[in-house]
Each structure stands twice: as C-alpha cells, then as structure tokens.
Design an enzyme around this catalytic site. Structure first.
Site, PDB file in Angstrom:
ATOM      1  N   PRO A 291       0.839  -1.198   0.000  1.00  0.00           N
ATOM      2  CA  PRO A 291       0.000   0.000   0.000  1.00  0.00           C
ATOM      3  C   PRO A 291       0.872   1.245   0.000  1.00  0.00           C
ATOM      4  O   PRO A 291       1.780   1.369   0.821  1.00  0.00           O
ATOM      5  CB  PRO A 291      -0.789  -0.126   1.313  1.00  0.00           C
ATOM      6  CG  PRO A 291       0.042  -1.014   2.182  1.00  0.00           C
ATOM      7  CD  PRO A 291       0.769  -1.935   1.266  1.00  0.00           C
ATOM      8  N   MET A 292       0.605   2.156  -0.933  1.00  0.00           N
ATOM      9  CA  MET A 292       1.426   3.358  -1.064  1.00  0.00           C
ATOM     10  C   MET A 292       0.522   4.558  -1.277  1.00  0.00           C
ATOM     11  O   MET A 292      -0.246   4.608  -2.243  1.00  0.00           O
ATOM     12  CB  MET A 292       2.410   3.207  -2.231  1.00  0.00           C
ATOM     13  CG  MET A 292       3.497   2.162  -1.987  1.00  0.00           C
ATOM     14  SD  MET A 292       4.582   1.886  -3.416  1.00  0.00           S
ATOM     15  CE  MET A 292       3.543   0.794  -4.422  1.00  0.00           C
TER      16      MET A 292
ATOM     17  N   CYS B 134       2.944   3.992   8.785  1.00  0.00           N
ATOM     18  CA  CYS B 134       3.074   5.246   8.063  1.00  0.00           C
ATOM     19  C   CYS B 134       3.636   6.338   8.973  1.00  0.00           C
ATOM     20  O   CYS B 134       3.114   6.565  10.068  1.00  0.00           O
ATOM     21  CB  CYS B 134       1.722   5.681   7.511  1.00  0.00           C
ATOM     22  SG  CYS B 134       1.787   7.212   6.565  1.00  0.00           S
TER      23      CYS B 134
ATOM     24  N   ASN C  52       8.967  -6.216   3.764  1.00  0.00           N
ATOM     25  CA  ASN C  52       8.808  -5.088   2.851  1.00  0.00           C
ATOM     26  C   ASN C  52       9.989  -4.139   3.065  1.00  0.00           C
ATOM     27  O   ASN C  52      10.574  -4.106   4.140  1.00  0.00           O
ATOM     28  CB  ASN C  52       7.472  -4.390   3.168  1.00  0.00           C
ATOM     29  CG  ASN C  52       7.271  -3.075   2.442  1.00  0.00           C
ATOM     30  OD1 ASN C  52       6.865  -2.094   3.054  1.00  0.00           O
ATOM     31  ND2 ASN C  52       7.530  -3.039   1.160  1.00  0.00           N
TER      32      ASN C  52
ATOM     33  N   ARG D 195       8.056   0.514  -4.355  1.00  0.00           N
ATOM     34  CA  ARG D 195       8.381   1.407  -5.466  1.00  0.00           C
ATOM     35  C   ARG D 195       8.838   0.657  -6.715  1.00  0.00           C
ATOM     36  O   ARG D 195       8.624   1.128  -7.832  1.00  0.00           O
ATOM     37  CB  ARG D 195       9.436   2.415  -5.011  1.00  0.00           C
ATOM     38  CG  ARG D 195       8.860   3.523  -4.135  1.00  0.00           C
ATOM     39  CD  ARG D 195       9.938   4.355  -3.481  1.00  0.00           C
ATOM     40  NE  ARG D 195      10.591   3.636  -2.393  1.00  0.00           N
ATOM     41  CZ  ARG D 195      11.654   4.072  -1.750  1.00  0.00           C
ATOM     42  NH1 ARG D 195      12.222   5.207  -2.111  1.00  0.00           N
ATOM     43  NH2 ARG D 195      12.168   3.374  -0.760  1.00  0.00           N
TER      44      ARG D 195
END
Length: 340
Positions: free
Chosen positions: A22-23, A105, A216, A239
């Site tokens: 999730p970005m 985050c 990750n 990315r």
C-alpha cells in the site's frame, strides 16, 4: 504467547505471497487495475484510508474497486477499536478480501491523528484494535508495521507488537524492515534513510514459525524477493512495482510456478484504454489512469517517447484514450534494449 499452530491460516495467507505494498497517492483503484493486468496472483493493497473516512465519507470514491482486482486488501488507518471494527465491517461487506491495519506510516498527518507508525509505542492498543476488527469480520485481518520508532529497541518493540497482534488473532504481520524516525526525518526520508535490517524480520519469523510473517522495504526485483522467501512467508514490492510495473509480469511463473505467459501488451493497452474511457465517462480524467502507466515500458526502445506523450498529452483537458494508443505506438516491443 499463544501457540502459533492454534489457528489455521486463511486461504490468502498460504505462503508464498507476493504483494504490492500500500502506497499513499499511488496504489489507487486505477493503479491496481493496471497491476492486475500483469499478474493474476499478486495480492494488491489499497492506499491507506482513515477509518472515519470509511464510515462517514463517499464510499464509492474512497473504496470502489473493479472486480478484476481480486485478491485485494483494504488498508485502514486509525486507533479507535470501535471505529476500526465498523470500517472493517464496511470494507468486508464491499467485498475486500482482507483488512489491514496501518502501523507503519510516518507522515505528519498520521501522527497528528495518533495512528500509523506512532502506534508502535502502544502495542496493547494495536492488539485491542485487531481484536475488535477480528470480531467484526470473517475475512483475514492483518497488520503492517515498522521495526520500531525513534529510540525504541527494535528487538523489544517488534516482539511486543507481534505478540499482541498474534495473540488477538491477526492473520499476518507485514514488516517494513526499517525504523520510522518520527522526530527529525520527513516521510520521504523515512523511506530511504533509516537502514534496512532484514535479519530482524527473519528472527521474528523464527520466533513465529507457524504464523505468516511478510517483509517489505527496498526490494528491487523478484530475484531478491525469492531470496527473502527462504526466510519469510511473503514479500511486498513497493516502489519497484510502481515505477517498473513490468516486474509483475513474472510473478505468476517465478513465484507460483504457473506456466510463463508472454504479456500481450497490445491487449493490455486496449484494456487500459477501455477502462480509461469508462472512467472518463463517469467524470474522470485520462491522466488519473495513465499516470500509473508511465514506467510500463521501462528499458524498451521508444519508452522515452511513450513517457513524453503520456506526461504531456494525457494531462490536457478533454484528453481521451486515443492518447494512450499514440503513446503505445512509439514503443518497439521487438527489443529489450535500453531506451534512449
């Protein structure tokens, strides 16, 4: 600590798993639709959506997705167990295959809302959130975290977080193998500056041999992903998957052992053009879709011209899917030589 073998892992958490992380501002529904054209098997994640927005916001805009995206997970942000449970229930009712809680985050906005990476400091609260979400839904509930934050000891912080969420039924724990520095580093710097420590995630997996632990952070390709899979259950590409989405075309064969199928890029472009036309008909803009496609032909002759067309023409008012066809016409698929 609960025995790892006490609970059966859900279908979506049978190792190995390759996922697209999730970005924020990137993995929206248009990005996920593109990624699904390249892999049937990778697990896709939404951007983080705050629980309050799920409950009170415009659900189609925030949570809508195409059925082609399955398996797809909804990532929630929040720290109120009741609100997270309600948001999880809404997401499950809409058809999401998994609900994930963001404990990683580092943005200022997330910190001001007392969720995201700062929750590493309150593992008992995270455990309570997981328990409430598990009680509300039947789909898997998972957590994505960091190794720790600021001056925390990553051995103690990560174990405390993992113990709490697994004891309360979390079906998987994804670990971004960096600390988050909430004091002194920007969100962008937090993606690169704190050193990676993959071995710490491996040790967590050794501690929980019967639980799903995924990794990750800074993983550039499937070759490295396969090396991590010797130690953990799943790998999230971030990315690398976004900037060079072509890497996803090898997931099904390289990771899941399915017959390798050459991607029909002409068909992919046609599907994306049709998808873009539908989005435009609903009031959207071509650039909402094509901004995720800029890196699709990385390394092929004509890729630079393809990018130029998308970056300039697709953003103009009134642009339609014919722009995508013109951009694709600039690409030479007969060679994988480096783009000029």
């Amino acid at each position: 600590m609960e025995s790892p073998e006490n609970k059966q892992k859900p279908r979506y958490f049978k190792a190995p798993i390759i996922a697209v992380a999730p970005m924020m501002d990137w993995t929206d529904r248009h990005c996920r639709f593109l990624h699904r054209q390249l892999t049937r098997r990778a697990l896709l994640y939404t951007e983080m959506v705050v629980a309050d927005a799920v409950i009170h916001g415009e659900r189609e805009r925030l949570l809508g997705f195409d059925p082609a995206e399955h398996p797809v997970a909804l990532q929630l942000g929040g720290s109120d167990p009741e609100k997270l449970a309600e948001a999880a229930e809404i997401g499950a009712a809409l058809g999401y295959d998994e609900i994930n809680l963001n404990v990683g985050c580092p943005s200022d906005r997330v910190q001001s809302g007392t969720f995201g990476a700062c929750l590493m400091r309150t593992p008992d609260l995270v455990a309570g959130c997981v328990a409430a979400m598990k009680a509300a839904v039947d789909v898997p509930v998972t957590v994505k975290c960091r190794l720790g934050v600021d001056e925390q000891d990553i051995e103690l912080a990560l174990d405390a977080l993992a113990d709490g969420v697994f004891d309360n039924g979390a079906d998987a724990l994804w670990v971004h193998a960096r600390k988050a520095w909430l004091e002194g580093l920007s969100p962008k710097e937090n993606r690169d500056v704190p050193p990676l420590d993959y071995s710490r995630v491996y040790r967590l997996k050794e501690r929980y041999p019967g639980r799903f632990v995924g990794i990750n952070g800074g993983i550039p390709d499937l070759d490295e992903a396969k090396r991590h899979l010797a130690h953990v259950d799943g790998v999230m590409l971030g990315r690398a998957a976004y900037h060079t989405p072509g890497v996803l075309a090898d997931v099904d064969s390289a990771i899941y052992g399915e017959a390798a199928l050459a991607v029909d890029y002409a068909l992919l472009i046609e599907r994306m053009a049709n998808y873009a036309d539908r989005h435009i008909a609903r009031g959207g803009r071509l650039g909402h879709v094509t901004r995720h496609m800029v890196g699709l032909f990385h390394g092929r002759p004509g890729a630079r011209r393809y990018r130029q067309i998308l970056s300039t023409e697709a953003t103009r008012p009134g642009a339609d899917a014919s722009v995508l066809h013109r951009a694709f016409a600039a690409v030479d698929l007969g060679s994988a030589a480096e783009a000029a």
